[in-house]
Design a protein around this motif. Sequence first.
Motif, PDB file in Angstrom:
ATOM      1  N   LEU A  94       2.130 -32.856 -36.171  1.00 35.05           N
ATOM      2  CA  LEU A  94       2.774 -33.641 -35.114  1.00 35.05           C
ATOM      3  C   LEU A  94       2.961 -32.813 -33.849  1.00 35.05           C
ATOM      4  CD1 LEU A  94       4.038 -36.483 -34.707  1.00 35.05           C
ATOM      5  CD2 LEU A  94       6.220 -35.475 -35.349  1.00 35.05           C
ATOM      6  N   THR A  95       3.407 -31.566 -33.997  1.00 32.57           N
ATOM      7  CA  THR A  95       3.635 -30.729 -32.823  1.00 32.57           C
ATOM      8  C   THR A  95       2.329 -30.284 -32.180  1.00 32.57           C
ATOM      9  OG1 THR A  95       5.042 -28.944 -31.995  1.00 32.57           O
ATOM     10  CG2 THR A  95       3.735 -28.448 -33.942  1.00 32.57           C
ATOM     11  N   LEU A  96       1.267 -30.106 -32.978  1.00 31.83           N
ATOM     12  CA  LEU A  96      -0.031 -29.768 -32.409  1.00 31.83           C
ATOM     13  C   LEU A  96      -0.583 -30.930 -31.588  1.00 31.83           C
ATOM     14  CD1 LEU A  96      -1.842 -27.835 -35.298  1.00 31.83           C
ATOM     15  CD2 LEU A  96      -1.162 -26.927 -33.077  1.00 31.83           C
ATOM     16  N   VAL A  97      -0.486 -32.133 -32.131  1.00 32.57           N
ATOM     17  CA  VAL A  97      -0.994 -33.311 -31.425  1.00 32.57           C
ATOM     18  C   VAL A  97      -0.246 -33.508 -30.114  1.00 32.57           C
ATOM     19  CG1 VAL A  97      -1.136 -35.837 -31.499  1.00 32.57           C
ATOM     20  CG2 VAL A  97      -1.886 -34.482 -33.465  1.00 32.57           C
ATOM     21  N   PHE A  98       1.082 -33.379 -30.156  1.00 30.76           N
ATOM     22  CA  PHE A  98       1.864 -33.585 -28.943  1.00 30.76           C
ATOM     23  C   PHE A  98       1.693 -32.424 -27.974  1.00 30.76           C
ATOM     24  CE2 PHE A  98       6.035 -33.877 -26.623  1.00 30.76           C
ATOM     25  CZ  PHE A  98       5.693 -35.020 -25.925  1.00 30.76           C
ATOM     26  N   GLY A  99       1.644 -31.201 -28.487  1.00 33.68           N
ATOM     27  CA  GLY A  99       1.528 -30.044 -27.617  1.00 33.68           C
ATOM     28  C   GLY A  99       0.164 -29.916 -26.969  1.00 33.68           C
ATOM     29  N   SER A 118       9.855 -22.424 -27.869  1.00 34.03           N
ATOM     30  CA  SER A 118       9.161 -23.295 -26.918  1.00 34.03           C
ATOM     31  C   SER A 118       7.894 -22.603 -26.434  1.00 34.03           C
ATOM     32  CB  SER A 118      10.068 -23.622 -25.739  1.00 34.03           C
ATOM     33  OG  SER A 118      10.509 -22.434 -25.123  1.00 34.03           O
ATOM     34  N   ARG A 119       6.840 -23.411 -26.227  1.00 39.15           N
ATOM     35  CA  ARG A 119       5.559 -22.857 -25.806  1.00 39.15           C
ATOM     36  C   ARG A 119       5.638 -22.376 -24.368  1.00 39.15           C
ATOM     37  NH1 ARG A 119       1.292 -25.282 -24.443  1.00 39.15           N
ATOM     38  NH2 ARG A 119       2.149 -27.377 -24.556  1.00 39.15           N
ATOM     39  N   MET A 178      -2.509 -32.579 -27.036  1.00 37.21           N
ATOM     40  CA  MET A 178      -3.008 -33.828 -26.476  1.00 37.21           C
ATOM     41  C   MET A 178      -1.992 -34.528 -25.583  1.00 37.21           C
ATOM     42  SD  MET A 178      -4.684 -35.300 -29.977  1.00 37.21           S
ATOM     43  CE  MET A 178      -5.699 -34.289 -31.034  1.00 37.21           C
ATOM     44  N   ASN A 179      -0.742 -34.028 -25.596  1.00 41.34           N
ATOM     45  CA  ASN A 179       0.341 -34.657 -24.841  1.00 41.34           C
ATOM     46  C   ASN A 179       0.475 -36.128 -25.223  1.00 41.34           C
ATOM     47  OD1 ASN A 179       2.478 -34.674 -22.987  1.00 41.34           O
ATOM     48  ND2 ASN A 179       1.153 -35.391 -21.336  1.00 41.34           N
ATOM     49  N   MET A 180       0.368 -36.403 -26.532  1.00 42.53           N
ATOM     50  CA  MET A 180       0.426 -37.776 -27.006  1.00 42.53           C
ATOM     51  C   MET A 180       1.499 -37.914 -28.072  1.00 42.53           C
ATOM     52  SD  MET A 180      -2.479 -40.216 -28.659  1.00 42.53           S
ATOM     53  CE  MET A 180      -2.192 -39.679 -30.317  1.00 42.53           C
ATOM     54  N   ILE A 181       2.340 -38.919 -27.934  1.00 38.77           N
ATOM     55  CA  ILE A 181       3.347 -39.229 -28.941  1.00 38.77           C
ATOM     56  C   ILE A 181       2.707 -40.144 -29.977  1.00 38.77           C
ATOM     57  CG2 ILE A 181       5.583 -40.284 -29.364  1.00 38.77           C
ATOM     58  CD1 ILE A 181       6.355 -39.613 -26.521  1.00 38.77           C
ATOM     59  N   ASN A 182       2.575 -39.651 -31.193  1.00 39.27           N
ATOM     60  CA  ASN A 182       1.874 -40.382 -32.249  1.00 39.27           C
ATOM     61  C   ASN A 182       2.855 -40.829 -33.323  1.00 39.27           C
ATOM     62  OD1 ASN A 182      -0.030 -41.412 -34.023  1.00 39.27           O
ATOM     63  ND2 ASN A 182      -0.464 -39.412 -34.916  1.00 39.27           N
ATOM     64  N   LEU A 183       3.363 -42.045 -33.183  1.00 45.25           N
ATOM     65  CA  LEU A 183       4.272 -42.571 -34.196  1.00 45.25           C
ATOM     66  C   LEU A 183       3.552 -42.897 -35.500  1.00 45.25           C
ATOM     67  CD1 LEU A 183       6.608 -44.970 -32.168  1.00 45.25           C
ATOM     68  CD2 LEU A 183       6.926 -42.563 -32.701  1.00 45.25           C
ATOM     69  N   ALA A 184       2.227 -42.991 -35.453  1.00 43.90           N
ATOM     70  CA  ALA A 184       1.461 -43.323 -36.659  1.00 43.90           C
ATOM     71  C   ALA A 184       1.272 -42.122 -37.568  1.00 43.90           C
ATOM     72  CB  ALA A 184       0.089 -43.903 -36.268  1.00 43.90           C
ATOM     73  N   HIS A 185       1.832 -40.979 -37.212  1.00 40.97           N
ATOM     74  CA  HIS A 185       1.698 -39.781 -38.036  1.00 40.97           C
ATOM     75  C   HIS A 185       2.255 -40.020 -39.437  1.00 40.97           C
ATOM     76  CE1 HIS A 185       0.775 -35.497 -38.114  1.00 40.97           C
ATOM     77  NE2 HIS A 185       1.894 -35.282 -38.762  1.00 40.97           N
ATOM     78  N   GLY A 186       3.393 -40.711 -39.522  1.00 39.09           N
ATOM     79  CA  GLY A 186       3.969 -41.013 -40.829  1.00 39.09           C
ATOM     80  C   GLY A 186       3.103 -41.946 -41.654  1.00 39.09           C
ATOM     81  N   SER A 187       2.327 -42.804 -41.000  1.00 46.77           N
ATOM     82  CA  SER A 187       1.437 -43.707 -41.738  1.00 46.77           C
ATOM     83  C   SER A 187       0.328 -42.935 -42.435  1.00 46.77           C
ATOM     84  CB  SER A 187       0.832 -44.750 -40.786  1.00 46.77           C
ATOM     85  OG  SER A 187       1.836 -45.572 -40.239  1.00 46.77           O
ATOM     86  N   VAL A 221      11.538 -30.999 -32.402  1.00 47.45           N
ATOM     87  CA  VAL A 221      12.486 -30.769 -31.306  1.00 47.45           C
ATOM     88  C   VAL A 221      13.231 -29.448 -31.508  1.00 47.45           C
ATOM     89  CG1 VAL A 221      14.598 -31.625 -30.223  1.00 47.45           C
ATOM     90  CG2 VAL A 221      12.750 -33.213 -30.759  1.00 47.45           C
ATOM     91  N   ILE A 222      13.656 -29.173 -32.730  1.00 45.12           N
ATOM     92  CA  ILE A 222      14.374 -27.922 -33.003  1.00 45.12           C
ATOM     93  C   ILE A 222      13.467 -26.715 -32.788  1.00 45.12           C
ATOM     94  CG2 ILE A 222      15.426 -26.534 -34.835  1.00 45.12           C
ATOM     95  CD1 ILE A 222      16.624 -29.083 -35.967  1.00 45.12           C
ATOM     96  N   GLY A 223      12.253 -26.795 -33.306  1.00 49.00           N
ATOM     97  CA  GLY A 223      11.355 -25.646 -33.226  1.00 49.00           C
ATOM     98  C   GLY A 223      10.761 -25.423 -31.860  1.00 49.00           C
ATOM     99  N   GLY A 224      10.614 -26.485 -31.060  1.00 48.16           N
ATOM    100  CA  GLY A 224       9.966 -26.380 -29.758  1.00 48.16           C
ATOM    101  C   GLY A 224       8.625 -27.081 -29.791  1.00 48.16           C
ATOM    102  N   ILE A 225       8.434 -28.017 -28.874  1.00 47.26           N
ATOM    103  CA  ILE A 225       7.226 -28.836 -28.870  1.00 47.26           C
ATOM    104  C   ILE A 225       5.999 -27.957 -28.628  1.00 47.26           C
ATOM    105  CG2 ILE A 225       6.019 -30.684 -27.646  1.00 47.26           C
ATOM    106  CD1 ILE A 225       8.772 -31.915 -27.085  1.00 47.26           C
ATOM    107  N   GLY A 226       4.999 -28.117 -29.495  1.00 48.53           N
ATOM    108  CA  GLY A 226       3.748 -27.378 -29.366  1.00 48.53           C
ATOM    109  C   GLY A 226       3.713 -26.058 -30.108  1.00 48.53           C
ATOM    110  N   SER A 227       4.805 -25.652 -30.754  1.00 46.39           N
ATOM    111  CA  SER A 227       4.868 -24.360 -31.435  1.00 46.39           C
ATOM    112  C   SER A 227       4.810 -24.556 -32.946  1.00 46.39           C
ATOM    113  CB  SER A 227       6.155 -23.619 -31.051  1.00 46.39           C
ATOM    114  OG  SER A 227       6.332 -22.467 -31.848  1.00 46.39           O
ATOM    115  N   VAL A 228       3.759 -24.033 -33.581  1.00 43.60           N
ATOM    116  CA  VAL A 228       3.653 -24.100 -35.037  1.00 43.60           C
ATOM    117  C   VAL A 228       4.679 -23.173 -35.672  1.00 43.60           C
ATOM    118  CG1 VAL A 228       2.135 -23.684 -37.004  1.00 43.60           C
ATOM    119  CG2 VAL A 228       1.229 -24.745 -34.940  1.00 43.60           C
TER     120      VAL A 228
END
Length: 303
Positions: free
Chosen positions: A26-31, A302-303, A33-42, A232-239
């Motif tokens: 989830l954080t890789l996709v958002f960090g 944070s990245r 592609m800058n895309m919020i993917n709610l379908a990740h849970g699916s 959110v806790i770890g920082g967006i885009g940071s594995v």
Amino acid sequence: MLLFLFEQLLNGVQFGLMLFLLSAGLTLVFGIMNMINLAHGSLYMIGAYLIATLTLTTGSFLFGLVAGVALTAAIGILLEMSLLRRLYDKDHLTQVLVTFGIILIANQAVQEIWGAQPIMISTPDLLSSSVPLIGDFEYPGFRLFIIAVGLLIAGLLALLIKKTRVGMWIRAGASDREMACAMGANINLVFSLVFGLGAALCAIAGGLLGPLLSINVGMGESILILAFVVVVIGGIGSVQGALAGALLVGMVDALGRTMIPMVLRGFLEQGLADSLASTLSAVSIYLLMALVLYWKPQGLFSR
């Protein structure tokens, strides 16, 4: 008492590592592609169903896990290439609406294919026994296997991102997409690989939690909320942040569910204490997020 706390910490680590597998993609996709993917849970839900079906059909949990992960990764890549690629230049509201629609479609498709009844798979025979750790203290072998797999994948993911050419492309695309394209990186291929990797990690989490939890329609939505909290806790885009945040959330969740009821029963009657403890343990994770954001608004790493 110390052994009890040790057991709960192990439970927290096990749950946290599964959250890491979800939140890393989830954080890789958002960090990147800058895309919020709610379908990740699916994808987590689809992976769990595929692994359970293949396991029950073949009788081999290992085959079901490997084949189910591969199929889920393929589904994720096809989804990215056919639909989600069109959303990269859209605003976040459009991304949320489209991926929420994918959730509804995925839930209905799963219900039509597998039915509304939950699916249960048993723990593999090889891992069904408990393993002695300290004195007479024993811990379920399958949970130790989950911890080992989670740590192994975390290490491999770190090597992939920091030590390989694909990882270099990923970091370049996350830092400056236009410059990476100008330098000859195939960003479309990178995006497809990242999305497929995220889908595979989701499937691993779903497959490993299958013997512990029931597999049912809509199971991805509740776990997705926790994955977003971890990001959110770890920082967006940071594995690295996703790993730290997942372990924190897992341990707070495990200790909150066990220690808060014990403390409240010393002051309140059991029924009221259990009811209040259930609410407080659920709130504790979000309280942790609020405290971290107050201290570091961009997250821990944070990245």
